[in-house]
Motif scaffolding. Structure first.
Motif, short mmCIF file in Angstrom:
data_model
loop_
_atom_site.label_atom_id
_atom_site.label_comp_id
_atom_site.label_asym_id
_atom_site.label_seq_id
_atom_site.Cartn_x
_atom_site.Cartn_y
_atom_site.Cartn_z
N MET A 46 -4.02 10.25 3.45
CA MET A 46 -5.37 9.80 3.09
C MET A 46 -5.36 8.30 2.80
O MET A 46 -6.33 7.61 3.09
CB MET A 46 -5.90 10.56 1.88
CG MET A 46 -6.49 11.92 2.18
SD MET A 46 -7.65 11.91 3.54
CE MET A 46 -8.96 10.89 2.89
N VAL A 47 -4.27 7.80 2.23
CA VAL A 47 -4.19 6.36 1.98
C VAL A 47 -4.22 5.59 3.29
O VAL A 47 -4.92 4.58 3.41
CB VAL A 47 -2.92 6.02 1.17
CG1 VAL A 47 -2.65 4.54 1.20
CG2 VAL A 47 -3.07 6.47 -0.26
N ILE A 58 -10.77 5.31 -1.99
CA ILE A 58 -9.78 6.35 -1.66
C ILE A 58 -8.39 5.90 -2.12
O ILE A 58 -7.68 6.62 -2.82
CB ILE A 58 -9.76 6.62 -0.14
CG1 ILE A 58 -11.04 7.31 0.30
CG2 ILE A 58 -8.56 7.47 0.23
CD1 ILE A 58 -11.09 7.56 1.79
N ILE A 59 -8.02 4.67 -1.73
CA ILE A 59 -6.66 4.21 -2.03
C ILE A 59 -6.46 4.08 -3.54
O ILE A 59 -5.46 4.55 -4.09
CB ILE A 59 -6.39 2.85 -1.33
CG1 ILE A 59 -6.36 3.07 0.18
CG2 ILE A 59 -5.07 2.27 -1.79
CD1 ILE A 59 -6.08 1.83 0.96
N MET A 116 3.20 4.80 -3.05
CA MET A 116 2.86 6.21 -2.84
C MET A 116 4.10 7.06 -2.54
O MET A 116 3.97 8.24 -2.26
CB MET A 116 1.86 6.36 -1.69
CG MET A 116 0.53 5.67 -1.90
SD MET A 116 -0.35 6.26 -3.34
CE MET A 116 -0.68 7.95 -2.86
N ILE A 167 -5.66 6.57 5.95
CA ILE A 167 -7.04 6.66 6.46
C ILE A 167 -7.92 5.63 5.75
O ILE A 167 -8.72 4.93 6.37
CB ILE A 167 -7.60 8.08 6.28
CG1 ILE A 167 -6.87 9.04 7.20
CG2 ILE A 167 -9.09 8.12 6.59
CD1 ILE A 167 -7.33 10.47 7.11
N GLY A 168 -7.73 5.52 4.42
CA GLY A 168 -8.49 4.52 3.67
C GLY A 168 -8.20 3.12 4.19
O GLY A 168 -9.11 2.31 4.40
N LEU A 169 -6.92 2.86 4.44
CA LEU A 169 -6.50 1.58 4.98
C LEU A 169 -7.16 1.31 6.33
O LEU A 169 -7.64 0.20 6.60
CB LEU A 169 -4.98 1.59 5.13
CG LEU A 169 -4.31 0.31 5.52
CD1 LEU A 169 -4.42 -0.67 4.38
CD2 LEU A 169 -2.86 0.54 5.87
N ALA A 170 -7.19 2.36 7.17
CA ALA A 170 -7.79 2.23 8.50
C ALA A 170 -9.24 1.79 8.38
O ALA A 170 -9.68 0.86 9.07
CB ALA A 170 -7.69 3.55 9.25
N VAL A 171 -9.97 2.44 7.47
CA VAL A 171 -11.39 2.12 7.34
C VAL A 171 -11.57 0.68 6.87
O VAL A 171 -12.44 -0.05 7.36
CB VAL A 171 -12.05 3.10 6.36
CG1 VAL A 171 -13.52 2.82 6.25
CG2 VAL A 171 -11.83 4.52 6.81
N ILE A 172 -10.70 0.25 5.94
CA ILE A 172 -10.81 -1.11 5.43
C ILE A 172 -10.52 -2.13 6.53
O ILE A 172 -11.29 -3.06 6.76
CB ILE A 172 -9.83 -1.33 4.25
CG1 ILE A 172 -10.24 -0.46 3.07
CG2 ILE A 172 -9.81 -2.79 3.84
CD1 ILE A 172 -9.27 -0.52 1.93
N GLY A 220 -12.90 2.98 1.67
CA GLY A 220 -11.45 2.86 1.85
C GLY A 220 -10.76 2.47 0.56
O GLY A 220 -9.77 3.08 0.15
N LEU A 221 -11.31 1.45 -0.11
CA LEU A 221 -10.72 0.98 -1.36
C LEU A 221 -10.72 2.09 -2.41
O LEU A 221 -9.72 2.31 -3.10
CB LEU A 221 -11.51 -0.22 -1.89
CG LEU A 221 -11.08 -1.58 -1.41
CD1 LEU A 221 -11.96 -2.65 -2.01
CD2 LEU A 221 -9.62 -1.82 -1.80
N VAL A 237 0.82 -1.21 0.00
CA VAL A 237 0.00 0.00 0.00
C VAL A 237 0.85 1.27 0.00
O VAL A 237 0.58 2.20 -0.75
CB VAL A 237 -0.95 0.01 1.22
CG1 VAL A 237 -1.89 1.18 1.14
CG2 VAL A 237 -1.72 -1.28 1.30
N ALA A 294 -13.37 11.41 0.91
CA ALA A 294 -13.36 10.46 -0.20
C ALA A 294 -14.02 11.09 -1.42
O ALA A 294 -13.55 10.93 -2.55
CB ALA A 294 -14.08 9.17 0.20
#
Lengths: 290, 348
Positions: A97-98, B319-320, A87, A100-105, B316-317, A83, B261
């Motif tokens: 932000m990546v 965003i990444i 970047m 944060i996205g990872l955290a949510v997942i 999340g996906l 991941v 997002a």
């Protein structure tokens, strides 16, 4: 007085958990310059892996800790490689932000991989209550404070004397010059992620032994933010001590002012610290040159 | 083929668009949005209304994060403040809905000044963390101030009557949201081409240079906070009416992340992007559900048991993946497509 002592002792114990997490934040910030918003989620996942090992393979403390630490290393390296490394060189906003996205997942995957109910992590030790004078403390609570102190000393020695530690400081100070000196920045980043996820995982296991596992354990990460801000985002040792201070403040505020205050004491502290000393108690002051 | 744009006056440079075609299609879209509620079923209409409300919130965040470059993770704090300001004024004190909407605009603005003032010294990550802390503090304050907010029990909100026109029906409420969203859209577009908007962008691009050009950083940053909070607060009031119930649980922290997002998916700093991102993000869970149930009937069950979790994973996906493969967002993709269309078969 007993009430005060009881609050203070349990405050220090939970503060040590925050401190460990905060050290993880600082280790990553120091070497990569970004805040890992997924720290609490990594803590939670490692704790759940430990619970899975304990319930399926063996409840032996050594087996469970070794398995969980190995899993934490793999998790940290995997996140960095899959991941974060693509970047490299992107603006900080994007990389953060990546995370944060990872955290949510990660947070949401808990309910799919495991379930939404709380579990007790029972390793046979650490859950018993030890009486010292009039105070009752769980074994794991004492152990977590000890571990924090040990790791603080370990990190200090590591940054001071080991080749990797010095290289990490070099990358943090100036990554281009470090590259010119033959230091591989991506390897340093990988080590930082692995170390941070191990430290976070240890915190998660101690937390799960003293309290319970549940899918809202990721909030530990939010609680550790104040700790690392207080100690200084770029100071691993400062963050560790910051954790204890935050744990104490939170527990005392909760005990004397009510539980509503307890939940936000740390956040109020963030705002205050950032207003007075934005770089934290032990952090380095940023000097901006035009 | 248009072979270039020749602008001779400043008025032409700052005009919203120089193309008649854009005005024409915008008018068509507006007409469709106005008529659509009469023909859509209740389920589809709820999505349309949600898109309009979310677009307003996203435009609010776009002013702060997209234009001014101040990252806010506390947008849900403004949303919940606006919702409670409206709910308390209308449902508890029985004031007119106009007073409710006015308060929903003013209270978050004042709150934003309180957050903004200490944040002025902070940049980037530190600011993001402070705004996040603020949104948690707000939640706690709402839960503690029971006499005003009913604590964790929340407040029931009815659809308002405005100037004798009831908006109890879904169609009328959707029109109300359309009016608000349009107002927010034009406010943003006009703000962007005014002195204030240019100052915001200058601060984003290089704050030291902006300061040297005579832009007062503190007042402009506070202004960005206040404008953003006003718009978000109004969106919060509408969202409260949409949910017909205002409580802390109705405004989870995930909404802050959803808002970011939207901006990332749409393209940071672009008004069109905020709108495209909103449509994409609001419809994404539903579209995924449809695809899954079309592919295999059994997977549809996942959405009923773990709907909220699956939604978070999707956000999340998205965003990444967008940050990794399309950092300029949907707007960037649209611009590339337009250029490819005009220049084909040449590369450029």
């Amino acid at each position: 007085m007993d009430y005060f002592l009881q609050l203070a002792v349990s405050g220090i114990a939970i503060g040590a958990v925050y401190g460990l997490l905060a050290m993880g934040f600082a280790a990553i910030y120091k070497s990569t310059g970004l805040v890992n918003f997924a720290q609490g989620e990594i803590t939670m996942i490692v704790a759940y892996i430990a619970w899975t090992i304990a319930t399926t393979v063996s409840g032996n403390v050594v087996v469970v800790s070794a398995g969980a630490i190995a899993a934490a290393v793999v998790l940290g390296l995997a996140i960095e490689r899959i991941v974060m490394r693509p970047m490299l060189g992107e603006p900080v906003f994007s990389t953060v932000m990546v995370t944060i996205g990872l955290a949510v997942i990660l947070r949401s995957s808990i309910t799919f991989i495991w379930d939404a109910y709380p579990h007790a992590l029972d390793l046979g030790t650490g859950r018993g209550i030890i009486r010292i004078g009039g105070l009752g403390v769980r074994g794991a609570q004492i152990a977590v404070v000890g571990t924090l102190l040990l790791l603080l000393a370990g990190f200090w020695l590591f940054f001071r004397y080991s080749k990797f530690g010095v290289a990490m400081r070099a990358v943090a100070a100036d990554d281009r010059t470090a590259l010119l000196m033959g230091i591989s920045a991506s390897r340093i980043h990988a080590i930082a992620w692995a170390a941070s996820s191990v430290v976070a995982g240890i915190a998660g296991i101690f937390f799960a032994i003293s309290y319970d596992l549940s899918p809202d354990m990721y909030q530990l990460g939010l609680k550790a933010f104040p700790a690392t801000i207080l100690g200084g985002l770029d100071s691993v040792l400062g963050s560790g001590f910051g954790g204890i201070l935050i744990g104490l403040t939170e527990n005392l505020a909760g005990g004397y002012l009510g539980s509503g205050v307890k939940d936000v004491a740390g956040f109020v502290m963030i705002v205050v610290v950032l207003m007075i000393r934005p770089f934290g108690l032990f952090g380095e002051r940023d000097i901006e040159r035009v | 083929m248009r072979s270039g744009t020749y602008k001779e006056t400043y008025a032409q440079l700052v005009a919203l668009t120089d193309s008649r075609l854009v005005w024409f299609w915008s008018a068509v879209l507006l007409a469709v949005l106005f008529v659509a509620p009469y023909y859509l079923n209740a389920y589809a209409l709820s999505f349309l209304t949600l898109i309009l409300i979310t677009a307003m919130g996203a435009l609010g965040l776009n002013i702060l994060t997209g234009f001014t470059g101040l990252i806010s993770l506390g947008q849900v704090g403004f949303l919940v403040t606006g919702a409670y300001a409206y709910a308390i004024a209308v449902s508890k004190f029985g004031w007119s809905p106009f007073a409710g909407f006015l308060l929903a605009a003013l209270v978050p603005a004042v709150a934003s000044l309180i957050v903004g003032a200490p944040s002025l010294r902070l940049k980037g990550l530190y600011l993001a963390i402070t705004t996040m802390a603020f949104s948690f503090i707000i939640n706690s304050v709402i839960l503690e101030a029971r006499s005003l907010t009913n604590g964790a029990r929340g407040i029931r909100v009815r659809h308002p009557d405005l100037l004798g026109v009831g908006t109890a029906g879904d169609v009328a409420f959707s029109h109300l949201c359309l009016v608000f969203a349009l107002a927010a859209l034009f406010a943003t577009l006009n703000l962007r081409r005014s002195r204030v908007g240019r100052a915001f962008v200058a601060i984003r691009d290089n704050d030291i240079a902006a300061r040297a050009m005579g832009i007062n950083l503190q007042s402009y940053k506070l202004l960005a906070f206040a404008t953003s909070a006003t718009m978000t607060g109004l969106a919060g009031a509408l969202y409260g009416i949409y949910l017909s119930f205002v409580s802390v649980e109705g405004f989870p922290f995930l909404l802050s992340i959803e808002a970011l997002a939207i901006l990332i998916v749409g393209g940071l700093g672009s008004t069109l992007g905020a709108i495209l991102g909103t449509v994409f993000i609001v419809l994404l869970p539903e579209a995924t559900r449809l695809v899954f149930s079309a592919v295999s009937g059994g997977a549809g069950g996942l959405f009923t048991t773990g709907g909220q979790e699956l939604k978070s994973i999707l956000y999340g996906l998205v965003i990444i993946l967008f940050l990794r493969f399309q950092p300029r967002g949907l707007v960037g993709a649209w611009h590339d497509l337009k250029r490819a269309w005009v220049n084909w078969p040449l590369r450029y």
